[in-house]
Design a protein around this motif. Structure first.
Motif, PDB file in Angstrom:
ATOM      1  N   ARG A  95       0.832  -1.210   0.000  1.00  0.00           N
ATOM      2  CA  ARG A  95       0.000   0.000   0.000  1.00  0.00           C
ATOM      3  C   ARG A  95       0.865   1.258   0.000  1.00  0.00           C
ATOM      4  N   THR A  96       1.945   1.237   0.764  1.00  0.00           N
ATOM      5  CA  THR A  96       2.848   2.386   0.817  1.00  0.00           C
ATOM      6  C   THR A  96       3.466   2.644  -0.556  1.00  0.00           C
ATOM      7  N   LYS A  97       3.902   1.588  -1.220  1.00  0.00           N
ATOM      8  CA  LYS A  97       4.495   1.750  -2.552  1.00  0.00           C
ATOM      9  C   LYS A  97       3.464   2.243  -3.564  1.00  0.00           C
ATOM     10  N   MET A  98       2.215   1.773  -3.442  1.00  0.00           N
ATOM     11  CA  MET A  98       1.162   2.265  -4.331  1.00  0.00           C
ATOM     12  C   MET A  98       0.947   3.758  -4.135  1.00  0.00           C
ATOM     13  N   MET A  99       0.949   4.171  -2.875  1.00  0.00           N
ATOM     14  CA  MET A  99       0.773   5.594  -2.578  1.00  0.00           C
ATOM     15  C   MET A  99       1.924   6.412  -3.154  1.00  0.00           C
ATOM     16  N   GLU A 100       3.135   5.881  -3.083  1.00  0.00           N
ATOM     17  CA  GLU A 100       4.291   6.578  -3.650  1.00  0.00           C
ATOM     18  C   GLU A 100       4.131   6.730  -5.159  1.00  0.00           C
ATOM     19  N   ILE A 101       3.662   5.684  -5.816  1.00  0.00           N
ATOM     20  CA  ILE A 101       3.450   5.739  -7.269  1.00  0.00           C
ATOM     21  C   ILE A 101       2.392   6.793  -7.588  1.00  0.00           C
ATOM     22  N   ARG A 102       1.283   6.781  -6.847  1.00  0.00           N
ATOM     23  CA  ARG A 102       0.209   7.754  -7.094  1.00  0.00           C
ATOM     24  C   ARG A 102       0.675   9.188  -6.834  1.00  0.00           C
ATOM     25  N   THR A 103       1.453   9.374  -5.774  1.00  0.00           N
ATOM     26  CA  THR A 103       1.972  10.709  -5.462  1.00  0.00           C
ATOM     27  C   THR A 103       2.886  11.200  -6.581  1.00  0.00           C
ATOM     28  N   ASP A 104       3.712  10.307  -7.108  1.00  0.00           N
ATOM     29  CA  ASP A 104       4.605  10.642  -8.220  1.00  0.00           C
ATOM     30  C   ASP A 104       3.795  11.035  -9.458  1.00  0.00           C
ATOM     31  N   VAL A 105       2.746  10.274  -9.746  1.00  0.00           N
ATOM     32  CA  VAL A 105       1.890  10.580 -10.899  1.00  0.00           C
ATOM     33  C   VAL A 105       1.230  11.939 -10.709  1.00  0.00           C
ATOM     34  N   THR A 106       0.732  12.210  -9.507  1.00  0.00           N
ATOM     35  CA  THR A 106       0.081  13.489  -9.230  1.00  0.00           C
ATOM     36  C   THR A 106       1.050  14.652  -9.461  1.00  0.00           C
ATOM     37  N   ALA A 107       2.275  14.494  -9.003  1.00  0.00           N
ATOM     38  CA  ALA A 107       3.271  15.558  -9.187  1.00  0.00           C
ATOM     39  C   ALA A 107       3.564  15.776 -10.672  1.00  0.00           C
ATOM     40  N   LYS A 108       3.689  14.688 -11.421  1.00  0.00           N
ATOM     41  CA  LYS A 108       3.962  14.810 -12.863  1.00  0.00           C
ATOM     42  C   LYS A 108       2.781  15.446 -13.585  1.00  0.00           C
ATOM     43  N   MET A 109       1.559  15.091 -13.183  1.00  0.00           N
ATOM     44  CA  MET A 109       0.376  15.673 -13.823  1.00  0.00           C
ATOM     45  C   MET A 109       0.293  17.171 -13.529  1.00  0.00           C
ATOM     46  N   LYS A 110       0.665  17.561 -12.329  1.00  0.00           N
ATOM     47  CA  LYS A 110       0.640  18.986 -11.969  1.00  0.00           C
ATOM     48  C   LYS A 110       1.581  19.780 -12.868  1.00  0.00           C
ATOM     49  N   ASP A 111       2.719  19.175 -13.236  1.00  0.00           N
ATOM     50  CA  ASP A 111       3.671  19.847 -14.125  1.00  0.00           C
ATOM     51  C   ASP A 111       3.143  19.962 -15.550  1.00  0.00           C
ATOM     52  N   ILE A 112       2.313  19.011 -15.972  1.00  0.00           N
ATOM     53  CA  ILE A 112       1.821  18.977 -17.351  1.00  0.00           C
ATOM     54  C   ILE A 112       0.560  19.822 -17.527  1.00  0.00           C
ATOM     55  N   LEU A 113      -0.345  19.761 -16.553  1.00  0.00           N
ATOM     56  CA  LEU A 113      -1.666  20.368 -16.687  1.00  0.00           C
ATOM     57  C   LEU A 113      -1.679  21.819 -16.218  1.00  0.00           C
ATOM     58  N   THR A 114      -2.664  22.567 -16.723  1.00  0.00           N
ATOM     59  CA  THR A 114      -2.894  23.919 -16.213  1.00  0.00           C
ATOM     60  C   THR A 114      -3.518  23.795 -14.817  1.00  0.00           C
TER      61      THR A 114
END
Length: 151
Positions: A95-114
């Motif tokens: 579960r911790t590793k899944m959360m890390e993956i999701r957090t990483d995706v969220t950060a990358k999406m923030k960089d891409i999206l308005t």
């Protein structure tokens, strides 16, 4: 009095049979798909997120954003599949590793999206109440990843 008692016993037996049958079906390994037949999106159960098609439509992605978002989603899909295939990672560690993956995706999406697109993205990906349909409302799974700090 005797007929009421008989009716009650019959109802109790029927409920017991139904409950027992449900429990047996839940444990029946024959009604689970083999590992090679995972649900669409490459993830199990409530771990699926929105598809690129859904994001393109709901966020009005530009032609420049689509390949970037697709790459992030593909990377997430691969990392989650690798994590699920790794039998050495179990329980809270998984579960911790899944959360890390999701957090990483969220950060990358923030960089891409308005900012507006990112706000809509967060609503789409909230755990629990998203997408009324397949996989929505996963019954108290992991909480949503924390938003990255605002700079």
């Amino acid at each position: 009095m005797k007929s009421t008692k008989t009716l009650f016993m019959a109802a109790l037996i029927a409920v017991s049979l139904f409950a027992g049958n449900s429990a047996l079906m839940a444990q029946d390994s024959t009604n689970t798909p083999p590992a090679t037949q995972r649900p669409p999106g490459g993830m199990r159960g409530g771990m699926r997120g929105p598809t690129i098609e859904q994001l393109t439509t709901n966020l009005s992605l530009t032609a420049d954003q689509i390949p970037k978002v697709t790459a992030v989603l593909d990377e997430q899909k691969k990392k989650m599949a690798d994590l699920m295939a790794d039998d050495s990672v179990q329980g809270q560690d998984r579960r911790t590793k899944m959360m890390e993956i999701r957090t990483d995706v969220t950060a990358k999406m923030k960089d891409i999206l308005t900012d507006d697109q990112f706000a809509k993205y967060q609503k789409l990906t909230q755990r629990g109440g998203r997408r009324g349909g397949a996989g929505g409302g996963n019954g108290g799974g992991t909480p949503p990843p924390a938003a990255p700090p605002q700079n």
